[in-house]
Design a protein around this motif. Structure first.
Motif, PDB file in Angstrom:
ATOM      1  N   LYS A  62       0.846  -1.199   0.000  1.00 39.75           N
ATOM      2  CA  LYS A  62       0.000   0.000   0.000  1.00 39.75           C
ATOM      3  C   LYS A  62       0.878   1.245   0.000  1.00 39.75           C
ATOM      4  CE  LYS A  62      -3.917  -1.952   2.402  1.00 39.75           C
ATOM      5  NZ  LYS A  62      -4.127  -2.602   3.639  1.00 39.75           N
ATOM      6  N   VAL A  63       0.637   2.119  -0.973  1.00 40.79           N
ATOM      7  CA  VAL A  63       1.294   3.423  -0.966  1.00 40.79           C
ATOM      8  C   VAL A  63       0.547   4.278   0.053  1.00 40.79           C
ATOM      9  CG1 VAL A  63       1.696   5.515  -2.325  1.00 40.79           C
ATOM     10  CG2 VAL A  63       2.138   3.266  -3.332  1.00 40.79           C
ATOM     11  N   THR A  64       1.282   4.847   1.001  1.00 41.96           N
ATOM     12  CA  THR A  64       0.657   5.642   2.049  1.00 41.96           C
ATOM     13  C   THR A  64       0.652   7.131   1.722  1.00 41.96           C
ATOM     14  OG1 THR A  64       2.749   5.706   3.264  1.00 41.96           O
ATOM     15  CG2 THR A  64       1.162   3.972   3.856  1.00 41.96           C
ATOM     16  N   ARG A  65       1.653   7.577   0.969  1.00 41.86           N
ATOM     17  CA  ARG A  65       1.689   8.965   0.500  1.00 41.86           C
ATOM     18  C   ARG A  65       2.714   9.086  -0.620  1.00 41.86           C
ATOM     19  NH1 ARG A  65       4.899  11.337   5.753  1.00 41.86           N
ATOM     20  NH2 ARG A  65       6.238   9.583   5.593  1.00 41.86           N
ATOM     21  N   PHE A  66       2.529  10.100  -1.444  1.00 44.84           N
ATOM     22  CA  PHE A  66       3.463  10.336  -2.546  1.00 44.84           C
ATOM     23  C   PHE A  66       3.336  11.777  -3.011  1.00 44.84           C
ATOM     24  CE2 PHE A  66      -0.498   8.864  -4.309  1.00 44.84           C
ATOM     25  CZ  PHE A  66      -0.707   9.649  -5.435  1.00 44.84           C
ATOM     26  N   TRP A  67       4.391  12.287  -3.605  1.00 42.02           N
ATOM     27  CA  TRP A  67       4.387  13.663  -4.092  1.00 42.02           C
ATOM     28  C   TRP A  67       5.568  13.908  -5.015  1.00 42.02           C
ATOM     29  CZ3 TRP A  67       4.850  12.510   1.142  1.00 42.02           C
ATOM     30  CH2 TRP A  67       6.141  12.536   1.651  1.00 42.02           C
ATOM     31  N   PRO A  68       5.426  14.933  -5.860  1.00 45.41           N
ATOM     32  CA  PRO A  68       6.565  15.325  -6.689  1.00 45.41           C
ATOM     33  C   PRO A  68       7.607  16.021  -5.814  1.00 45.41           C
ATOM     34  CG  PRO A  68       4.677  16.730  -7.138  1.00 45.41           C
ATOM     35  CD  PRO A  68       4.228  15.684  -6.160  1.00 45.41           C
ATOM     36  N   LEU A  69       8.860  15.857  -6.163  1.00 42.61           N
ATOM     37  CA  LEU A  69       9.944  16.493  -5.416  1.00 42.61           C
ATOM     38  C   LEU A  69      10.430  17.720  -6.162  1.00 42.61           C
ATOM     39  CD1 LEU A  69      12.081  13.363  -4.496  1.00 42.61           C
ATOM     40  CD2 LEU A  69      10.556  14.630  -2.995  1.00 42.61           C
ATOM     41  N   VAL A  71      13.441  19.337  -6.999  1.00 42.70           N
ATOM     42  CA  VAL A  71      14.871  19.033  -6.997  1.00 42.70           C
ATOM     43  C   VAL A  71      15.629  20.183  -7.672  1.00 42.70           C
ATOM     44  CG1 VAL A  71      16.536  17.168  -7.368  1.00 42.70           C
ATOM     45  CG2 VAL A  71      14.124  16.648  -7.386  1.00 42.70           C
ATOM     46  N   GLU A  72      15.389  21.406  -7.177  1.00 46.74           N
ATOM     47  CA  GLU A  72      16.079  22.562  -7.735  1.00 46.74           C
ATOM     48  C   GLU A  72      17.570  22.394  -7.525  1.00 46.74           C
ATOM     49  OE1 GLU A  72      14.689  26.461  -6.746  1.00 46.74           O
ATOM     50  OE2 GLU A  72      12.629  25.740  -6.599  1.00 46.74           O
ATOM     51  N   GLY A  73      18.323  22.803  -8.501  1.00 41.05           N
ATOM     52  CA  GLY A  73      19.773  22.684  -8.413  1.00 41.05           C
ATOM     53  C   GLY A  73      20.288  21.377  -8.965  1.00 41.05           C
ATOM     54  N   ALA A  74      19.455  20.345  -8.953  1.00 46.02           N
ATOM     55  CA  ALA A  74      19.878  19.058  -9.508  1.00 46.02           C
ATOM     56  C   ALA A  74      19.587  18.997 -11.008  1.00 46.02           C
ATOM     57  CB  ALA A  74      19.184  17.907  -8.789  1.00 46.02           C
ATOM     58  N   GLY A  75      18.727  19.889 -11.481  1.00 47.48           N
ATOM     59  CA  GLY A  75      18.432  19.947 -12.903  1.00 47.48           C
ATOM     60  C   GLY A  75      17.422  18.937 -13.397  1.00 47.48           C
ATOM     61  N   HIS A  76      16.703  18.285 -12.492  1.00 49.84           N
ATOM     62  CA  HIS A  76      15.681  17.331 -12.916  1.00 49.84           C
ATOM     63  C   HIS A  76      14.575  17.251 -11.857  1.00 49.84           C
ATOM     64  CE1 HIS A  76      18.166  14.794 -10.281  1.00 49.84           C
ATOM     65  NE2 HIS A  76      17.058  14.096 -10.075  1.00 49.84           N
ATOM     66  N   ALA A  77      13.481  16.647 -12.263  1.00 50.40           N
ATOM     67  CA  ALA A  77      12.351  16.457 -11.352  1.00 50.40           C
ATOM     68  C   ALA A  77      12.485  15.118 -10.641  1.00 50.40           C
ATOM     69  CB  ALA A  77      11.041  16.512 -12.135  1.00 50.40           C
ATOM     70  N   GLY A  78      11.781  14.983  -9.548  1.00 53.92           N
ATOM     71  CA  GLY A  78      11.757  13.732  -8.804  1.00 53.92           C
ATOM     72  C   GLY A  78      10.354  13.424  -8.328  1.00 53.92           C
ATOM     73  N   TYR A  79      10.157  12.210  -7.889  1.00 55.93           N
ATOM     74  CA  TYR A  79       8.867  11.778  -7.353  1.00 55.93           C
ATOM     75  C   TYR A  79       9.149  10.773  -6.257  1.00 55.93           C
ATOM     76  CZ  TYR A  79       3.912  12.358  -8.289  1.00 55.93           C
ATOM     77  OH  TYR A  79       2.606  12.756  -8.218  1.00 55.93           O
ATOM     78  N   GLU A  80       8.456  10.877  -5.139  1.00 55.66           N
ATOM     79  CA  GLU A  80       8.727  10.015  -3.995  1.00 55.66           C
ATOM     80  C   GLU A  80       7.454   9.333  -3.512  1.00 55.66           C
ATOM     81  OE1 GLU A  80      11.876  10.542  -0.533  1.00 55.66           O
ATOM     82  OE2 GLU A  80      10.299  12.041  -0.468  1.00 55.66           O
ATOM     83  N   PHE A  81       7.587   8.046  -3.185  1.00 54.45           N
ATOM     84  CA  PHE A  81       6.483   7.248  -2.671  1.00 54.45           C
ATOM     85  C   PHE A  81       6.885   6.662  -1.318  1.00 54.45           C
ATOM     86  CE2 PHE A  81       5.781   7.176  -7.193  1.00 54.45           C
ATOM     87  CZ  PHE A  81       4.402   7.167  -7.333  1.00 54.45           C
ATOM     88  N   TYR A  82       5.983   6.735  -0.347  1.00 53.94           N
ATOM     89  CA  TYR A  82       6.138   6.028   0.927  1.00 53.94           C
ATOM     90  C   TYR A  82       5.120   4.895   0.904  1.00 53.94           C
ATOM     91  CZ  TYR A  82       9.134   9.628   2.889  1.00 53.94           C
ATOM     92  OH  TYR A  82      10.180  10.464   3.136  1.00 53.94           O
ATOM     93  N   TYR A  83       5.500   3.744   1.434  1.00 52.29           N
ATOM     94  CA  TYR A  83       4.600   2.596   1.361  1.00 52.29           C
ATOM     95  C   TYR A  83       4.846   1.636   2.511  1.00 52.29           C
ATOM     96  CZ  TYR A  83       8.772   0.529  -0.729  1.00 52.29           C
ATOM     97  OH  TYR A  83      10.063   0.113  -0.966  1.00 52.29           O
ATOM     98  N   THR A  84       3.874   0.754   2.688  1.00 55.17           N
ATOM     99  CA  THR A  84       4.019  -0.372   3.601  1.00 55.17           C
ATOM    100  C   THR A  84       3.805  -1.640   2.783  1.00 55.17           C
ATOM    101  OG1 THR A  84       1.682  -0.310   4.200  1.00 55.17           O
ATOM    102  CG2 THR A  84       3.209   0.918   5.625  1.00 55.17           C
ATOM    103  N   ALA A  85       4.466  -2.698   3.215  1.00 54.00           N
ATOM    104  CA  ALA A  85       4.333  -3.973   2.502  1.00 54.00           C
ATOM    105  C   ALA A  85       4.469  -5.115   3.494  1.00 54.00           C
ATOM    106  CB  ALA A  85       5.389  -4.091   1.409  1.00 54.00           C
ATOM    107  N   LYS A  86       3.791  -6.196   3.185  1.00 49.43           N
ATOM    108  CA  LYS A  86       3.901  -7.427   3.965  1.00 49.43           C
ATOM    109  C   LYS A  86       4.415  -8.483   2.996  1.00 49.43           C
ATOM    110  CE  LYS A  86       0.660  -8.293   6.970  1.00 49.43           C
ATOM    111  NZ  LYS A  86       1.270  -8.185   8.257  1.00 49.43           N
ATOM    112  N   VAL A  87       5.575  -9.071   3.343  1.00 48.71           N
ATOM    113  CA  VAL A  87       6.245  -9.998   2.430  1.00 48.71           C
ATOM    114  C   VAL A  87       6.515 -11.334   3.121  1.00 48.71           C
ATOM    115  CG1 VAL A  87       8.274 -10.339   0.970  1.00 48.71           C
ATOM    116  CG2 VAL A  87       7.356  -8.038   1.281  1.00 48.71           C
TER     117      VAL A  87
END
Length: 158
Positions: A62-69, A71-87
């Motif tokens: 399950k993704v619990t939250r996500f958002w675009p990052l 990333v000024e200064g790095a010259g590119h965009a980013g995206y981050e996902f937080y999640y929980t998993a049962k394996v």
């Protein structure tokens, strides 16, 4: 007999279809082109199979939250996902690291924390997991935009 207009429409649609099949998918993406939760799950699955065992079974993700990052200064965009998993690990993992009087060289004695992507908290050495054990992961993953694609932490493009 088909009319001239019908033939022109068919030819135009055929040309569009041929061009669409040859062009990169990102070229036609105008809205909502960011990585999706299913991409985060694929990155997690790739990394868990590489780090622990190829026969793992992801019972829940399950993704619990996500958002675009920003990333000024790095010259590119980013995206981050937080999640929980049962394996579930039917065969276990890193069985050569089974603790018998202490950690073996290249093996960690940590059996309470597992991660695939949190670099500042990741345990670098192999971790033993007994067969049949179910591990709960609370993790995160990041995608970096490279050109017109998104690169996951597993090294693949999405």
């Amino acid at each position: 007999m088909k009319s001239y207009t019908t033939i022109v429409h068919i030819m135009a649609l055929s040309l569009f279809g041929a061009l669409a099949g040859a062009a990169p998918a990102k070229a036609f993406c105008l809205v909502n082109c960011e990585p999706k939760p299913e991409h985060a799950k694929q990155v997690f699955e790739n990394l868990i199979k590489k780090k622990f065992d190829k026969d793992v079974v992801i019972e829940d993700f399950k993704v619990t939250r996500f958002w675009p990052l920003d990333v000024e200064g790095a010259g590119h965009a980013g995206y981050e996902f937080y999640y929980t998993a049962k394996v579930r690990f039917p065969k276990g993992a890193n069985l050569e690291c089974k603790p018998e009087g202490g950690a073996k060289p290249g093996c960690s004695d940590n059996t309470s924390y597992y991660s695939t992507t949190i670099q500042n908290q990741m345990i670098k050495d192999k971790q033993y997991i007994e067969p049949g054990r179910v591990i709960d992961f609370s993790d995160e993953t990041r995608f970096d935009e490279e050109g017109s694609k998104w690169k996951g932490q597993d090294g693949n493009f999405y």
